[in-house]
Scaffold this active site. Structure first.
Site, PDB file in Angstrom:
ATOM      1  N   ASP A  62      -7.688 -52.007 -48.095  1.00 46.65           N
ATOM      2  CA  ASP A  62      -7.766 -51.455 -46.223  1.00 46.65           C
ATOM      3  C   ASP A  62      -7.053 -50.856 -45.680  1.00 46.65           C
ATOM      4  O   ASP A  62      -5.711 -50.167 -46.953  1.00 46.65           O
ATOM      5  CB  ASP A  62      -8.589 -52.657 -45.549  1.00 46.65           C
ATOM      6  CG  ASP A  62      -6.969 -52.960 -44.882  1.00 46.65           C
ATOM      7  OD1 ASP A  62      -6.456 -53.328 -45.788  1.00 46.65           O
ATOM      8  OD2 ASP A  62      -7.300 -54.558 -44.497  1.00 46.65           O
TER       9      ASP A  62
ATOM     10  N   HIS B   5      -2.711 -69.461 -66.710  1.00 46.05           N
ATOM     11  CA  HIS B   5      -3.732 -70.336 -66.357  1.00 46.05           C
ATOM     12  C   HIS B   5      -4.289 -70.404 -66.009  1.00 46.05           C
ATOM     13  O   HIS B   5      -5.427 -71.236 -66.104  1.00 46.05           O
ATOM     14  CB  HIS B   5      -2.942 -71.032 -65.390  1.00 46.05           C
ATOM     15  CG  HIS B   5      -1.758 -71.687 -66.286  1.00 46.05           C
ATOM     16  ND1 HIS B   5      -0.417 -72.461 -65.308  1.00 46.05           N
ATOM     17  CD2 HIS B   5      -0.791 -71.239 -67.638  1.00 46.05           C
ATOM     18  CE1 HIS B   5       0.907 -73.104 -66.521  1.00 46.05           C
ATOM     19  NE2 HIS B   5       0.104 -72.451 -67.691  1.00 46.05           N
TER      20      HIS B   5
ATOM     21  N   HIS C 155      -6.832 -75.246 -69.729  1.00 45.62           N
ATOM     22  CA  HIS C 155      -6.903 -74.829 -68.205  1.00 45.62           C
ATOM     23  C   HIS C 155      -8.221 -73.234 -68.312  1.00 45.62           C
ATOM     24  O   HIS C 155      -8.573 -73.856 -67.300  1.00 45.62           O
ATOM     25  CB  HIS C 155      -5.990 -72.928 -68.871  1.00 45.62           C
ATOM     26  CG  HIS C 155      -4.512 -73.183 -68.755  1.00 45.62           C
ATOM     27  ND1 HIS C 155      -4.008 -74.264 -67.425  1.00 45.62           N
ATOM     28  CD2 HIS C 155      -3.099 -73.196 -69.656  1.00 45.62           C
ATOM     29  CE1 HIS C 155      -3.003 -74.188 -68.071  1.00 45.62           C
ATOM     30  NE2 HIS C 155      -2.670 -74.400 -68.493  1.00 45.62           N
TER      31      HIS C 155
ATOM     32  N   CYS D  25      -4.259 -55.242 -49.317  1.00 48.45           N
ATOM     33  CA  CYS D  25      -5.002 -55.218 -47.648  1.00 48.45           C
ATOM     34  C   CYS D  25      -3.222 -55.292 -46.714  1.00 48.45           C
ATOM     35  O   CYS D  25      -2.509 -55.740 -47.506  1.00 48.45           O
ATOM     36  CB  CYS D  25      -5.719 -55.898 -47.433  1.00 48.45           C
ATOM     37  SG  CYS D  25      -5.418 -58.111 -46.781  1.00 48.45           S
TER      38      CYS D  25
ATOM     39  N   THR E  33      -1.971 -58.358 -46.055  1.00 47.18           N
ATOM     40  CA  THR E  33      -1.170 -59.146 -46.327  1.00 47.18           C
ATOM     41  C   THR E  33      -1.024 -59.508 -47.331  1.00 47.18           C
ATOM     42  O   THR E  33      -0.839 -60.045 -48.568  1.00 47.18           O
ATOM     43  CB  THR E  33      -1.407 -60.118 -45.612  1.00 47.18           C
ATOM     44  OG1 THR E  33      -2.360 -60.737 -45.201  1.00 47.18           O
ATOM     45  CG2 THR E  33       0.095 -60.387 -43.977  1.00 47.18           C
TER      46      THR E  33
HETATM   47  C1  RB5 Z   1      -5.503 -55.652 -40.676  1.00 45.32           C
HETATM   48  O1  RB5 Z   1      -4.707 -54.894 -39.924  1.00 45.32           O
HETATM   49  C2  RB5 Z   1      -4.615 -56.170 -42.225  1.00 45.32           C
HETATM   50  O2  RB5 Z   1      -5.036 -57.526 -40.772  1.00 45.32           O
HETATM   51  C3  RB5 Z   1      -5.391 -56.472 -42.825  1.00 45.32           C
HETATM   52  O3  RB5 Z   1      -5.207 -55.346 -43.513  1.00 45.32           O
HETATM   53  C4  RB5 Z   1      -5.023 -58.260 -44.004  1.00 45.32           C
HETATM   54  O4  RB5 Z   1      -3.893 -57.831 -43.429  1.00 45.32           O
HETATM   55  C5  RB5 Z   1      -6.143 -59.158 -43.333  1.00 45.32           C
HETATM   56  O5  RB5 Z   1      -5.819 -60.504 -44.142  1.00 45.32           O
END
Ligand code: RB5
Length: 144
Positions: A7, A97, A132, A64, A66
């Site tokens: 994203d 694993h 596994h 993304c 996080t």
């Molecule tokens: C987008 O702002 C953010 O929420 C997305 O990139 C991600 O971190 C969501 O888990």
């Protein structure tokens, strides 16, 4: 073929990893996003994971902000084992694993050099099978 998607929260990291893989001679399929405007990460997760399930694909990379949202979305798709990675150790274990077929990272969590090392650790590891595999069979059974 390695399938990659992000994203807007990891658009730059996607380009870094795409270039890194290409420099190793790997074929990369980029499922977007293609600029920094806001998009919804479940849409990217779906595109990448559907391609990962196609013949000839090696594994997927989802990014993304996080890595959390996109990995949650990916793991809703049958046949996908997506590992959210922040360390090289976990990257190796994700292959050894869990035989992960998709890895996720956060563009606001890991820097470009760590992301490359995580990718290397995953790609250089081998699935160990045995006990596994039994556990993966049980995960697969949870899908039905
Ligand atoms: C987008 O702002 C953010 O929420 C997305 O990139 C991600 O971190 C969501 O888990």
């Amino acid at each position: 073929m390695i399938i990659i998607g992000s994203d807007h929260g990891a658009f730059e990291l996607k380009n870094v990893l795409k270039e890194y893989l290409t420099s190793m001679g790997k074929e990369v399929c980029d499922c977007g996003t293609y600029d920094s405007s806001s998009v919804d990460y479940p849409d990217i997760a779906q595109k990448v994971c559907e391609k990962v399930k196609e013949e000839g694909s090696e594994f997927g990379i989802l990014l993304c902000g996080t890595g959390i949202g996109i990995s949650i979305a990916a793991n809703k798709i049958d046949g996908i084992r997506c590992a959210l990675l922040n360390t090289e150790y976990a990257a190796a274990k994700a292959k050894q694993h869990n035989n992960a077929n998709v890895i996720a990272m956060g563009g606001r969590v890991v820097g470009p050099d760590l992301a490359k090392s995580i990718l290397d650790a995953f790609m250089n590891a081998e699935f160990e099978g045995g006990r596994h595999q039994n556990r993966l069979d049980k995960i697969h059974a949870l899908e039905n």
